[in-house]
Design a protein around this motif. Structure first.
Motif, mmCIF file in Angstrom:
data_model
loop_
_atom_site.group_PDB
_atom_site.id
_atom_site.type_symbol
_atom_site.label_atom_id
_atom_site.label_comp_id
_atom_site.label_asym_id
_atom_site.label_seq_id
_atom_site.Cartn_x
_atom_site.Cartn_y
_atom_site.Cartn_z
ATOM 1 N N ALA A 81 72.785 98.218 59.779
ATOM 2 C CA ALA A 81 71.523 98.046 59.055
ATOM 3 C C ALA A 81 71.385 96.614 58.536
ATOM 4 N N GLY A 82 72.468 96.047 58.013
ATOM 5 C CA GLY A 82 72.421 94.671 57.526
ATOM 6 C C GLY A 82 72.165 93.678 58.637
ATOM 7 N N ALA A 83 72.852 93.874 59.770
ATOM 8 C CA ALA A 83 72.654 92.978 60.911
ATOM 9 C C ALA A 83 71.231 93.079 61.441
ATOM 10 N N THR A 84 70.695 94.305 61.506
ATOM 11 C CA THR A 84 69.319 94.498 61.980
ATOM 12 C C THR A 84 68.322 93.804 61.064
ATOM 13 N N ALA A 85 68.546 93.906 59.758
ATOM 14 C CA ALA A 85 67.651 93.234 58.799
ATOM 15 C C ALA A 85 67.703 91.719 58.988
ATOM 16 N N GLY A 86 68.895 91.185 59.215
ATOM 17 C CA GLY A 86 69.031 89.750 59.457
ATOM 18 C C GLY A 86 68.313 89.307 60.717
ATOM 19 N N PHE A 87 68.458 90.095 61.782
ATOM 20 C CA PHE A 87 67.773 89.777 63.038
ATOM 21 C C PHE A 87 66.253 89.818 62.864
ATOM 22 N N CYS A 88 65.772 90.810 62.140
ATOM 23 C CA CYS A 88 64.326 90.932 61.931
ATOM 24 C C CYS A 88 63.778 89.743 61.139
ATOM 25 N N ALA A 89 64.525 89.308 60.129
ATOM 26 C CA ALA A 89 64.086 88.156 59.333
ATOM 27 C C ALA A 89 64.013 86.896 60.196
ATOM 28 N N ALA A 90 65.021 86.708 61.048
ATOM 29 C CA ALA A 90 65.024 85.536 61.921
ATOM 30 C C ALA A 90 63.933 85.635 62.981
ATOM 31 N N MET A 91 63.703 86.851 63.493
ATOM 32 C CA MET A 91 62.664 87.024 64.500
ATOM 33 C C MET A 91 61.294 86.681 63.928
ATOM 34 N N LEU A 92 61.091 86.980 62.658
ATOM 35 C CA LEU A 92 59.834 86.620 61.997
ATOM 36 C C LEU A 92 59.667 85.099 61.964
ATOM 37 N N ILE A 93 60.752 84.386 61.702
ATOM 38 C CA ILE A 93 60.711 82.920 61.720
ATOM 39 C C ILE A 93 60.319 82.430 63.111
ATOM 40 N N GLY A 94 60.955 82.998 64.149
ATOM 41 C CA GLY A 94 60.633 82.599 65.520
ATOM 42 C C GLY A 94 59.196 82.906 65.894
ATOM 43 N N LEU A 95 58.699 84.066 65.444
ATOM 44 C CA LEU A 95 57.313 84.438 65.739
ATOM 45 C C LEU A 95 56.324 83.467 65.097
ATOM 46 N N VAL A 96 56.578 83.123 63.843
ATOM 47 C CA VAL A 96 55.688 82.183 63.151
ATOM 48 C C VAL A 96 55.698 80.835 63.866
ATOM 49 N N ASN A 97 56.881 80.360 64.224
ATOM 50 C CA ASN A 97 56.976 79.094 64.964
ATOM 51 C C ASN A 97 56.222 79.166 66.284
ATOM 52 N N GLY A 98 56.482 80.233 67.037
ATOM 53 C CA GLY A 98 55.874 80.365 68.363
ATOM 54 C C GLY A 98 54.366 80.480 68.309
ATOM 55 N N ILE A 99 53.863 81.285 67.375
ATOM 56 C CA ILE A 99 52.412 81.454 67.253
ATOM 57 C C ILE A 99 51.766 80.148 66.807
#
Length: 335
Positions: A109-127
């Protein structure tokens, strides 16, 4: 020596430079210089130690390579590492108190939360880059500042302790078949990236966009989707690095990855990834990351001060960019 003989001797070096960039020359130079400065440098134990330490930079550099090939770059990878460390640690400590007997569920659960937070950063950058045409420099710099501020806000600048013992024991210090787990993770990530870049359609599209964005668009490539993909994968690989570093230091820290953005760009450029986009090889980037850590290790053994190390690493990056321009002209037939 005649002009013909000189040309014959120079041609292999020229071909090597055009194909691989400046990395082979830098690597040989570093081995010679640091072997002279320290008798402990060129030993098996030290080289194995360098390989182990280079894992984290290598992972981030693989993601950075993906973005550089599209013609951009990502200054927020360090912030993605920090956010992952903080968010995953906070979730693990909170759930660990609620479910003390479900250790691996807490870790997942902790690792998944970390991945989701980073994916949000990547999405904002990409968009921002793909949809709104914001400069990658401005976009990723701004996102880096926001993410770093969030990390500090969540922790108050204090490391998050109390992580499950099993998390650090396996992902920080564990071994499988005698090989450190972080090394295995990095090897699998490098293999996966090689497959994506050399054997899949999306990899071909990444190279096409970096080579000529307009031509790629006219060839019916969804350039916006590919750009978002590149930034998201870059952030996710940085997130993986953040988890491994968190396990290594056994705490969530907002200052992890502080200099890794500059180092990853340096590793990629030294490895022959063009800042103009369209050129880069996974295996070279792996060696480029190893070279950066090797130089840092050699400077430590030679007792060079940390301030001077910053100067030398910056100078290496400048030289790598200069040689990248020379190499690009050669590739274009103008050198």
């Amino acid at each position: 020596m005649t002009d013909t003989a000189r040309g014959a001797a120079a041609n292999p070096l020229r071909r090597l430079f055009v194909r691989l960039g400046v990395l082979p020359f830098f690597l040989v130079g570093a081995l010679i210089v640091f072997t002279i400065l320290s008798d402990r440098f060129l030993t098996v134990d030290n080289l194995v130690n360098v390989a182990r330490q280079s894992v984290y930079l290598m992972l981030v550099s693989l993601g950075q390579m993906l973005v550089l090939i599209t013609g951009g770059f990502d200054l927020s990878v360090g912030a993605a590492v920090a956010v992952t460390s903080v968010v995953s640690a906070l979730v693990m400590t909170a759930l660990g108190q609620m479910f003390p007997d479900a250790v691996w569920l807490v870790i997942v659960a902790g690792a998944t939360a970390g991945f989701c937070a980073a994916m949000l950063i990547g999405l904002v950058n990409g968009i921002g880059v793909a949809a709104f045409g914001v400069s990658p420099f401005i976009m990723t710099l701004g996102v880096s500042s926001v993410a770093a501020g969030i990390s500090l806000f969540l922790t108050g600048g204090v490391p998050v302790s109390g992580l499950p013992f099993e998390f650090a024991d396996l992902f920080g210090f564990g071994r499988l078949f005698g090989v450190p787990v972080p090394v295995l993770v990095a090897a699998l990530a490098a293999l996966a990236m090689w497959v994506v870049m050399s054997r899949t359609r999306i990899g071909m599209h990444v190279y096409a966009i970096g080579g000529n964005m307009k031509a790629a668009h006219l060839s019916a490539i969804d350039t916006k989707k590919v750009l978002v993909f590149a930034y998201v994968i870059c952030a996710l690989i940085a997130s993986l690095t953040g988890l491994l570093l968190t396990a290594r230091v056994e705490s969530g820290e907002a200052n992890l990855g502080g200099t890794i953005a500059l180092e990853s760009i340096a590793a990629c450029v030294i490895a022959g990834v063009s800042l103009r986009g369209g050129i880069g090889r996974v295996e070279n980037v792996v060696l480029g990351a190893f070279f950066i850590v090797l130089v840092q290790n050699g400077m430590n053994l030679a007792q060079i001060s940390s301030y001077m190390q910053m100067v030398l690493l910056g100078a290496l990056l400048i030289l790598a960019v200069v040689f990248d321009q020379i190499r690009y002209r050669m590739l274009m037939g103008r050198g």
